[in-house]
Design a protein around this motif. Sequence first.
Motif, PDB file in Angstrom:
ATOM      1  N   GLU A 124     -31.280 -54.511  17.178  1.00 20.98           N
ATOM      2  CA  GLU A 124     -32.399 -53.578  17.254  1.00 20.98           C
ATOM      3  C   GLU A 124     -32.507 -52.906  18.628  1.00 20.98           C
ATOM      4  O   GLU A 124     -33.091 -51.834  18.754  1.00 20.98           O
ATOM      5  N   GLN A 125     -31.941 -53.592  19.646  1.00 12.42           N
ATOM      6  CA  GLN A 125     -32.183 -53.178  21.025  1.00 12.42           C
ATOM      7  C   GLN A 125     -31.934 -51.709  21.284  1.00 12.42           C
ATOM      8  O   GLN A 125     -32.782 -51.012  21.823  1.00 12.42           O
ATOM      9  N   LYS A 126     -30.765 -51.239  20.860  1.00 17.09           N
ATOM     10  CA  LYS A 126     -30.371 -49.876  21.181  1.00 17.09           C
ATOM     11  C   LYS A 126     -31.390 -48.866  20.669  1.00 17.09           C
ATOM     12  O   LYS A 126     -31.832 -47.970  21.381  1.00 17.09           O
ATOM     13  N   ARG A 127     -31.759 -49.075  19.415  1.00  9.06           N
ATOM     14  CA  ARG A 127     -32.685 -48.136  18.792  1.00  9.06           C
ATOM     15  C   ARG A 127     -34.057 -48.205  19.463  1.00  9.06           C
ATOM     16  O   ARG A 127     -34.675 -47.198  19.789  1.00  9.06           O
ATOM     17  N   ARG A 128     -34.495 -49.431  19.698  1.00  7.63           N
ATOM     18  CA  ARG A 128     -35.816 -49.627  20.293  1.00  7.63           C
ATOM     19  C   ARG A 128     -35.886 -48.995  21.691  1.00  7.63           C
ATOM     20  O   ARG A 128     -36.879 -48.359  22.055  1.00  7.63           O
ATOM     21  N   ILE A 129     -34.825 -49.194  22.464  1.00  7.23           N
ATOM     22  CA  ILE A 129     -34.817 -48.648  23.818  1.00  7.23           C
ATOM     23  C   ILE A 129     -34.839 -47.126  23.782  1.00  7.23           C
ATOM     24  O   ILE A 129     -35.604 -46.478  24.506  1.00  7.23           O
ATOM     25  N   ALA A 130     -34.037 -46.542  22.888  1.00  9.52           N
ATOM     26  CA  ALA A 130     -34.013 -45.084  22.778  1.00  9.52           C
ATOM     27  C   ALA A 130     -35.390 -44.557  22.386  1.00  9.52           C
ATOM     28  O   ALA A 130     -35.885 -43.563  22.933  1.00  9.52           O
ATOM     29  N   GLU A 131     -36.015 -45.265  21.439  1.00 10.97           N
ATOM     30  CA  GLU A 131     -37.340 -44.901  20.953  1.00 10.97           C
ATOM     31  C   GLU A 131     -38.362 -44.884  22.100  1.00 10.97           C
ATOM     32  O   GLU A 131     -39.138 -43.941  22.258  1.00 10.97           O
ATOM     33  N   LEU A 132     -38.301 -45.939  22.911  1.00  8.88           N
ATOM     34  CA  LEU A 132     -39.290 -46.050  23.985  1.00  8.88           C
ATOM     35  C   LEU A 132     -39.023 -45.053  25.103  1.00  8.88           C
ATOM     36  O   LEU A 132     -39.956 -44.510  25.691  1.00  8.88           O
ATOM     37  N   LEU A 133     -37.745 -44.816  25.392  1.00 10.36           N
ATOM     38  CA  LEU A 133     -37.417 -43.820  26.419  1.00 10.36           C
ATOM     39  C   LEU A 133     -37.965 -42.468  26.006  1.00 10.36           C
ATOM     40  O   LEU A 133     -38.494 -41.704  26.815  1.00 10.36           O
ATOM     41  N   GLU A 134     -37.862 -42.193  24.714  1.00  4.05           N
ATOM     42  CA  GLU A 134     -38.392 -40.949  24.175  1.00  4.05           C
ATOM     43  C   GLU A 134     -39.911 -40.925  24.335  1.00  4.05           C
ATOM     44  O   GLU A 134     -40.493 -39.942  24.792  1.00  4.05           O
ATOM     45  N   LEU A 135     -40.520 -42.033  23.999  1.00  4.24           N
ATOM     46  CA  LEU A 135     -41.982 -42.136  24.039  1.00  4.24           C
ATOM     47  C   LEU A 135     -42.525 -41.880  25.444  1.00  4.24           C
ATOM     48  O   LEU A 135     -43.528 -41.191  25.615  1.00  4.24           O
ATOM     49  N   VAL A 136     -41.863 -42.450  26.456  1.00  2.00           N
ATOM     50  CA  VAL A 136     -42.373 -42.264  27.821  1.00  2.00           C
ATOM     51  C   VAL A 136     -41.667 -41.106  28.526  1.00  2.00           C
ATOM     52  O   VAL A 136     -41.784 -40.937  29.734  1.00  2.00           O
ATOM     53  N   ARG A 137     -40.944 -40.332  27.749  1.00  3.51           N
ATOM     54  CA  ARG A 137     -40.301 -39.120  28.252  1.00  3.51           C
ATOM     55  C   ARG A 137     -39.351 -39.369  29.413  1.00  3.51           C
ATOM     56  O   ARG A 137     -39.369 -38.659  30.403  1.00  3.51           O
ATOM     57  N   LEU A 138     -38.543 -40.369  29.275  1.00  2.00           N
ATOM     58  CA  LEU A 138     -37.522 -40.578  30.296  1.00  2.00           C
ATOM     59  C   LEU A 138     -36.136 -40.284  29.719  1.00  2.00           C
ATOM     60  O   LEU A 138     -35.132 -40.466  30.388  1.00  2.00           O
ATOM     61  N   THR A 139     -36.096 -39.840  28.500  1.00  2.00           N
ATOM     62  CA  THR A 139     -34.814 -39.502  27.887  1.00  2.00           C
ATOM     63  C   THR A 139     -34.137 -38.437  28.732  1.00  2.00           C
ATOM     64  O   THR A 139     -34.775 -37.484  29.160  1.00  2.00           O
ATOM     65  N   GLY A 140     -32.843 -38.635  28.962  1.00  2.00           N
ATOM     66  CA  GLY A 140     -32.112 -37.681  29.782  1.00  2.00           C
ATOM     67  C   GLY A 140     -31.955 -38.194  31.202  1.00  2.00           C
ATOM     68  O   GLY A 140     -31.066 -37.781  31.924  1.00  2.00           O
ATOM     69  N   ARG A 141     -32.841 -39.083  31.619  1.00  2.00           N
ATOM     70  CA  ARG A 141     -32.728 -39.624  32.975  1.00  2.00           C
ATOM     71  C   ARG A 141     -32.512 -41.122  32.939  1.00  2.00           C
ATOM     72  O   ARG A 141     -32.582 -41.781  33.967  1.00  2.00           O
ATOM     73  N   GLU A 142     -32.263 -41.638  31.746  1.00  2.00           N
ATOM     74  CA  GLU A 142     -32.215 -43.087  31.584  1.00  2.00           C
ATOM     75  C   GLU A 142     -31.029 -43.746  32.277  1.00  2.00           C
ATOM     76  O   GLU A 142     -31.031 -44.936  32.502  1.00  2.00           O
ATOM     77  N   ASN A 143     -30.024 -42.935  32.634  1.00  2.00           N
ATOM     78  CA  ASN A 143     -28.867 -43.556  33.278  1.00  2.00           C
ATOM     79  C   ASN A 143     -28.913 -43.452  34.795  1.00  2.00           C
ATOM     80  O   ASN A 143     -27.993 -43.885  35.472  1.00  2.00           O
ATOM     81  N   GLU A 144     -29.996 -42.875  35.308  1.00  2.00           N
ATOM     82  CA  GLU A 144     -30.140 -42.827  36.765  1.00  2.00           C
ATOM     83  C   GLU A 144     -30.743 -44.131  37.259  1.00  2.00           C
ATOM     84  O   GLU A 144     -31.511 -44.772  36.562  1.00  2.00           O
ATOM     85  N   ARG A 145     -30.394 -44.457  38.490  1.00  2.00           N
ATOM     86  CA  ARG A 145     -30.965 -45.669  39.049  1.00  2.00           C
ATOM     87  C   ARG A 145     -32.456 -45.510  39.277  1.00  2.00           C
ATOM     88  O   ARG A 145     -32.916 -44.433  39.654  1.00  2.00           O
ATOM     89  N   VAL A 146     -33.177 -46.588  39.091  1.00  2.00           N
ATOM     90  CA  VAL A 146     -34.631 -46.536  39.221  1.00  2.00           C
ATOM     91  C   VAL A 146     -35.049 -46.181  40.645  1.00  2.00           C
ATOM     92  O   VAL A 146     -36.098 -45.596  40.875  1.00  2.00           O
ATOM     93  N   GLU A 147     -34.205 -46.508  41.639  1.00  2.00           N
ATOM     94  CA  GLU A 147     -34.598 -46.201  43.025  1.00  2.00           C
ATOM     95  C   GLU A 147     -34.783 -44.699  43.240  1.00  2.00           C
ATOM     96  O   GLU A 147     -35.460 -44.287  44.165  1.00  2.00           O
TER      97      GLU A 147
END
Lengths: 335, 252
Positions: A124-147
């Motif tokens: 489930e992880q992959k789908r759930r993570i994509a879903e949440l990234l979309e929800l908090v509008r971080l899609t597209g930047r998810e592979n950048e380092r958090v720093e």
Amino acid sequence: MSEYAIEASGLRRTYRSRTGWLRPQRREVQAVRGVDLTVGNGELFGLLGPNGAGKTTTIKLLNTLLIPTAGTARICGFDVVGQTREVRRRIGYVFGGDRGLYDRLSARDNLRYFAELYGVPGREQKRRIAELLELVRLTGRENERVESYSRGMRQRLHIARGLLHRPRVLFLDEPSIGVDPVAARELRQTVAELAATGTTVLLTTHYMAEADELCGRIAVIAGGRIQALGTPAELRHHADGRRVLEVEAYGVTDDRLAVIHALPGVREASLEVVGAAQVLAVQSDARVDVQADVLRALDGVRLGRVTARQPTLEDAYVAIVNRVDGRRAAEAVPA
Amino acid sequence: MIAVGALLHAKQLSRSPFEIATALIVPVVQATLAVYLFRAGGEPGRMLEAAVGAGLMGVWSSVLFGSGGAIQNQRWLGTLEMIMLAPRPPALVILPITLATALTGTYAMAATLLWGRLLYGIPLDFADPVAFAVAVPGCVVGLGMFGLLLASTFVLLRNANALTNTLEYPIWLVSGMLVPITVLPGWTGPIAAVLPTTWGARAVREAATGSGAVWPSLGVCLAISIGCLAAGALMMTYVERRARAAATLALA
Ligand SMILES: Nc1ncnc2c1ncn2[C@@H]1O[C@H](COP(=O)(O)OP(=O)(O)OP(=O)(O)O)[C@@H](O)[C@H]1O
Ligand SMILES: [Mg+2]
């Protein structure tokens, strides 16, 4: 399933700390002094209070991060001290601030790690993570380092993490800190939707409008005790029979504020800085018109708009909290 | 869970600028050290052994500093509360971190061997390459488990930092990473015998030089490590509860 999502009775927490090294001194802070609380399933419950009131401490007592000094608490019927793991399976925790993430990992890696840790099944992880990234509008930047993230982006990532395992009870401790207005509105919408679909939410915030809009019930906590509890409409009754005069001003001193506070008919006076200006809010008995007296007290101060209005939740909150301060000041006088 | 956790923690650890700088310099120093020690001793045949030993020292340092400070580190990052909220035994939450410290340490081993080869032409002819390829990861896993015990005990100690620093060299020595145990005074024998580092180092060395059977040593190393894991798990449970009572999970 338990009738209540959150039950607390007689909850107390004392912090003990040692200061000084050569001559250690014990210091005790009674952060929470007897909190009783029940929150139903699917309820959106707000916890308001001034800084240091004990909100965060209360939340940490409920989410197993702290062991109560006295009293008991249950989440979905499970004891927070004795059945920690059962409780942890059912809760999510989001706190305000930009710490608490692995800076040198990407958002996706952070979520992956916590999904694993919080027991989200592998497929489930992959789908759930994509879903949440979309929800908090971080899609597209998810592979950048958090720093490299801004404060608000980190906060949004915090929120996504808190939702990973679809908790039944969600603790949100100032979740909208540092989040821009548009994102804050989206966050409110998300929280409302979660509550509508059965998630219980316990929210603390310093934004009255947020609490007013979202919460079904609100507890005002000050000095480690619940001072008032009810729906936003019920809380507003604490300011019943009052009127509020708002004055935009530039350069009101504390002395002047004290003078205004002492005027006949004035119940509360508070000062807030909004941009370059100050906003002076004066609560008075509805029967008394204090406008003339207040303006006289402000003689010589540059003023902006003056408006009279009905009390809001914020005014009620100020009334409740100041009443506590007054009582505490009275207690502090040796008998 | 443990594998993913260890890999991601290794990623986080290995991206620290300090770590990168150390990782670039230390292996060169270690390879040099090994070479000169043994050249001076007139035993060029044992250079590989020396390089391997130096690499192991790297793994150990990484575990000692990484694991000993693992909990404190997470506290500083503000992630300690978030990982402790996982519905899992606390030991399983911390173990990936200590494994990760051992994992990043293996890099030191590889780099030391590589520099030894490039700079000084130490031949990399392992007596038993397969055994070596198994013994190193085995040793790493063992040290990672040992790290859990370190992690849980060190949070309880006020002077953990001082202790960490004083433990680095003695354990290198006592475990025979650089010099054979047989040349050390007799009283170190029993200490060496209970340290997983001794057996791990022995297994790796045996695989590299063919001086003995690899598997028994590796077995003992893992057995002791599992013992450490169990002890560490008990400690962790105690530590977690204490931290919740004393409010030390957060950075206060
Ligand atoms: N770890 C700690 N050790 C000692 N005292 C503490 C600790 N954490 C909180 N306190 C004290 O407990 C009291 C309540 O703190 P708490 O964080 O619960 O307040 P809060 O309502 O969340 O405030 P804020 O609105 O600022 O977040 C404060 O007086 C604070 O100084
Ligand atoms: Mg707080």
